[in-house]
Structures are given as C-alpha cells and as structure tokens.
Design a protein around this motif. Structure first.
Motif, PDB file in Angstrom:
ATOM      1  N   THR A 172       0.827  -1.201   0.000  1.00  0.00           N
ATOM      2  CA  THR A 172       0.000   0.000   0.000  1.00  0.00           C
ATOM      3  C   THR A 172       0.863   1.255   0.000  1.00  0.00           C
ATOM      4  N   ARG A 173       1.891   1.260   0.829  1.00  0.00           N
ATOM      5  CA  ARG A 173       2.773   2.427   0.907  1.00  0.00           C
ATOM      6  C   ARG A 173       3.463   2.694  -0.432  1.00  0.00           C
ATOM      7  N   LEU A 174       4.038   1.652  -1.026  1.00  0.00           N
ATOM      8  CA  LEU A 174       4.760   1.841  -2.292  1.00  0.00           C
ATOM      9  C   LEU A 174       3.810   2.249  -3.414  1.00  0.00           C
ATOM     10  N   ALA A 175       2.618   1.660  -3.435  1.00  0.00           N
ATOM     11  CA  ALA A 175       1.641   2.021  -4.464  1.00  0.00           C
ATOM     12  C   ALA A 175       1.233   3.487  -4.336  1.00  0.00           C
ATOM     13  N   LEU A 176       1.035   3.941  -3.112  1.00  0.00           N
ATOM     14  CA  LEU A 176       0.674   5.350  -2.889  1.00  0.00           C
ATOM     15  C   LEU A 176       1.815   6.277  -3.280  1.00  0.00           C
ATOM     16  N   LEU A 177       3.032   5.901  -2.953  1.00  0.00           N
ATOM     17  CA  LEU A 177       4.187   6.731  -3.317  1.00  0.00           C
ATOM     18  C   LEU A 177       4.329   6.849  -4.830  1.00  0.00           C
ATOM     19  N   VAL A 178       4.061   5.742  -5.548  1.00  0.00           N
ATOM     20  CA  VAL A 178       4.086   5.806  -7.011  1.00  0.00           C
ATOM     21  C   VAL A 178       3.012   6.759  -7.503  1.00  0.00           C
ATOM     22  N   LYS A 179       1.813   6.652  -6.954  1.00  0.00           N
ATOM     23  CA  LYS A 179       0.718   7.527  -7.378  1.00  0.00           C
ATOM     24  C   LYS A 179       1.055   8.992  -7.152  1.00  0.00           C
ATOM     25  N   LEU A 180       1.784   9.276  -6.094  1.00  0.00           N
ATOM     26  CA  LEU A 180       2.150  10.657  -5.773  1.00  0.00           C
ATOM     27  C   LEU A 180       3.420  11.116  -6.477  1.00  0.00           C
ATOM     28  N   GLY A 181       4.012  10.234  -7.264  1.00  0.00           N
ATOM     29  CA  GLY A 181       5.214  10.619  -8.006  1.00  0.00           C
ATOM     30  C   GLY A 181       6.463  10.701  -7.152  1.00  0.00           C
ATOM     31  N   GLN A 182       6.463  10.058  -5.989  1.00  0.00           N
ATOM     32  CA  GLN A 182       7.624  10.090  -5.090  1.00  0.00           C
ATOM     33  C   GLN A 182       8.569   8.937  -5.446  1.00  0.00           C
TER      34      GLN A 182
END
Length: 477
Positions: A172-182
């Motif tokens: 979940t954390r990595l997927a969210l970071l990808v979505k946010l462009g981080q």
C-alpha cells in the motif's frame, strides 16, 4: 510531444481511460513552449483488469501458491528481506504550502483534509484516508504502522519477521508513493524486496505454528506486479519488460499445473483464477511494449488476450477498441478503423442504430486523428450526454474547441465542468489544460491560476502531479 516531423501528435493530448490506482506514469514537463497535454504519459493504454484476487472465490492454498525459492548452498545463511522507511519526516501538503505562499496563511487554513491523527491507527484508518483521497496522509500513516512492526525509519538492513499484514502495508505504501510521483523514495524502499523471492516472505520459512501450517507466498500478487512494473516509473521500461516476462512465466506454470490435475470443479476454478492473473500481466506487458515501441509484440499479445479462453464478447470488444486507439497512437488510421469496426460488430445490441459510449469515443478519437475537430467535438458531446460524470469527455471537447480556433469557448467548457462537479473535474488532466489555455489567452494568467489553486485547496485532498506542472505556478520563493 511531437512526432518525427515535429508536428504535434494530437492523439496523445486526449485522455483514454481514467488513471488506475498505481499504473499511471506522470510525464515530466519540459521547458518548451506551453502545450495542451495530458500530465500522464500514455502508459495505461489498456484498461486494467478487474482486481484479480476478488473475482474468484478460491482458497488461500490456490491464491498464495508460489514455490519457495531453493537454497542455493546448504549451510549458508539465506539472504533475507530487510526493509525500512527511508524518510524520517512526514510528507508535507504542497497545496496548503502553495496557498500560504501565493495567497495568504488565512486562506490556507480553509483546507480541511484528514490527517493520520483523525483516523484509527490501523488498516481501517488507512482505508478511510485512501477513500477520501488523502494519499499523503495515508503514506504518513503507513510509516507509523510500519514503525510499530519494527520496520520504520532507520530499520532498513535489520532482520524482521514478516506477515501478510506487514507486506500488505508495504504494498500500500509503495503504491501510494508511485501515485504521488515520489519515485526516489519508492526506489529506495522497494529495493530490499527485489522480486519477492527471498525465503522470509514465504510461510514455510517460519515455524508451522506461527501461520497455522500455511504454505506459499505471504506477499500478494498485486505486490509482485507492482515491483515488476516499478522500473517503468524509474525510466527503465525494458527492465520492467524483463521482470514482467519472468512473472508471466511463473504464473503460466502455476496455471498449467492446475490444468493438468484431474478434472474437478476445484481445479477448474484454480486454473481460471491463475488465467486471470496471467491476463493481468499480459495487460502490463502490452503497455510496456508500447513504451519501448515494440508494436509487433503489442499486436501479438492483444491477439492472444482476445483469443484467450473465457474472454467474454464485451471484454473482446474492449480490447479491440483499445487496440484501435493504439493504432491511432502509431498513426495507422486505416488499422484503427478496422479494429473499431471489429469492436462495433461485438456490440451487445448489434441491431441498435444508436451508437453507445465506447463507439462514440472511438469515432471521436478517429476524427481527431483526421484533424476533423468539429466532428470529434460533436461525437464527444453525444458521449457526454450518455455519461455526464466523465471529465475525460469534457477534457477532450475542450481540446477540440481549442484546435478549432475557439480558445474562449474551450476555456468556458473547462470552467463549466469545474462548476458542475468541482471534486471530480479538478483533476490533473483538466487542470494542466485549463492552466495552459489561460496562458495562451493572456499574459496576465496568474490570477486565474491562483483562483484554480483556491478551488483545489477547498475541493481536493491530493494531486498526483506537482502544482508547477498542472497549474504552472512557482510555489517557492
């Protein structure tokens, strides 16, 4: 965004399908003249398959089946998965910071979004943050929850016991970071997981009593897929293609295993379940092959998906429609027309005279490729009458108006969409186009873009593209 002759590749300015949770690639804005563009690169050519783990009711023994990696050298300690949060502080809120800097701190206080402190400190709270679009707050909550599991900041490189819950938190954390462009954070934090082939992410690594004698992978298939796709976001799609191909080989092997078992309802369901996963990987490989411009591979895989057992007529139609849109990306108008015609013949009510939503959008995109922007506008307008909630259609209509020489009408189109449904219309695609139109309209566009920023401040929790791109505003001194 131009073709080889330097002319605008107009089809790339038009959105196809809404971005999915983590399989969109934010396009980096260049320093050239203002352009009307989609802030997402055209990575998501194919619509993502339905969540592969929810369409089938199969036992965990089928869902988690993944072979424990063999020990290469007996007696040698295995290499383990030792992740940790890589940033010591929470992600900040760039929208609130921008409003405070460009407007005033009082206006910034009008921003009301959920923080990690506003929800329960568990998975339920995490789901609540995600459902409200508070992705940065959700990332910050994952850091807290992983710290509780001894995998927080400064813990990378330390041995830790994994569980399905902890690995799902990481996914979940990595997927969210990808979505946010981080992407820099993602690159560091994903590295310890590799391809999820180290023994400590399997049930068998631990004492049987710890996981009730369960076997197989504790990591979800979606986590494996995300890690395989990750190089796309880091600018190395060919590495992603290799990883996806490896993932496909394992998935196909497991599917074949169930197909060869004695005929039974259980084995049929298991084979069908893994076939669905196989198709999902093929979708990703098609997208990746298009990024590396291997159109022959894309065509081959699309045909394989269409001819795959169990593919419904509607799924075939969707694939043919996407295939036609890909042909447009290649400049093959004749090939696109053929695919769109095949898709039309598979329409559920083939005798119906009225075109449905998919057919109207296909015809509209075809008209764009032929520079017939008025016809394209009319087709998108008819489609919007069937689906008034689709901001993609209003975005496309606005771009058609612009390329028909109707700048002010295009601006009104975008502004009207925002007024009707600000929460939905204030998306990255529409914002970047409207901000660009404001610049084309006047040298004094900053006030209008700041007005958009105020609307974002009140109506959107997070954007997945920086304000310097989607609003073209400098947000730091």
């Amino acid at each position: 965004m131009t073709d080889n002759q330097g002319e605008p590749s107009l089809s790339q300015y038009f959105a196809n399908d809404p971005p999915s949770f983590f399989d969109q690639l934010a396009e980096k804005e260049g320093k050239s003249q203002p352009k009307i563009t989609d802030p997402y690169a055209t990575y998501d050519f194919l619509p993502s398959a339905s969540p592969v783990d929810t369409r089938h009711n199969v036992p965990d023994s089928v869902r988690d089946l993944w072979e424990l990696p063999a020990v290469v050298e007996p007696g040698v300690a295995p290499v383990l998965t030792m992740p940790g949060v890589s940033v010591a502080t929470d992600l900040n809120d760039p929208v609130q910071e921008a409003v405070s800097f460009l407007v005033d701190p009082v206006e910034a206080q009008h921003r009301k979004i959920l923080s990690p402190d506003d929800v329960t400190q568990d998975e339920r709270g995490l789901r609540e943050l995600i459902e409200h679009g508070c992705f940065r707050s959700a990332v910050n909550l994952t850091a807290r929850l992983l710290t509780i599991k001894q995998q927080g900041f400064g813990r990378a490189g330390y041995t830790v016991k994994h569980s399905p819950n902890s690995l799902q938190l990481w996914f979940t954390r990595l997927a969210l970071l990808v979505k946010l462009g981080q992407f820099e954070i993602v690159k560091m934090e994903a590295e310890p997981f590799g391809s999820l082939n180290k023994p400590d992410v399997f049930y068998e690594f631990y004492h049987p009593d710890m996981h009730s004698d369960k076997k197989g992978s504790m990591a979800s298939f979606s986590f494996r897929l995300l890690l395989a796709e990750l190089p796309i976001y880091l600018g190395t799609p060919r590495i992603a293609l290799d990883r996806l191909t490896e993932l496909l080989a394992v998935t196909s092997q497991i599917k074949s295993y169930f197909e060869k078992l004695p005929d039974s309802e259980h084995n049929k369901q298991a084979a069908s379940f893994w076939l669905t996963r196989e198709k999902r990987i093929l979708h990703s490989i098609v997208n990746c092959s298009l990024l590396v411009k291997d159109f022959s591979l894309a065509d081959q895989l699309l045909r394989q998906l269409i001819d795959s057992p169990g593919t419904t007529a509607d799924e075939k139609r969707s694939l043919l429609s996407c295939w036609g849109r890909i042909r447009l990306q290649c400049g093959d108008i004749y090939g696109a027309e053929k695919k769109f015609s095949e898709a039309k013949r598979l329409k559920e009510d083939a005798a119906a005279q009225d075109a449905d939503l998919r057919e109207l959008v296909d015809r509209g995109l075809l008209a764009v490729a032929q520079n017939d922007f008025q016809s394209a506008f009319d087709l998108f307008q008819k489609a919007a009458a069937l689906d008034a909630s689709s901001t993609m259609l209003y975005n496309n209509m606005g771009v058609c108006l612009l390329y028909s020489g109707k700048l002010k009408e295009a601006i009104k189109m975008f502004e009207g969409a925002i007024q009707r449904n600000p929460k939905l219309a204030l998306n990255e695609n529409l914002l970047v186009n409207l901000s660009t139109l404001y610049e084309l309209e006047s040298n004094n566009s900053k006030d209008k873009k700041i007005a958009l920023l105020k609307l974002v401040n009140k109506n959107r929790a997070d954007l997945s593209v920086g304000l310097d791109i989607c609003l073209k505003l400098q947000t730091i001194a």
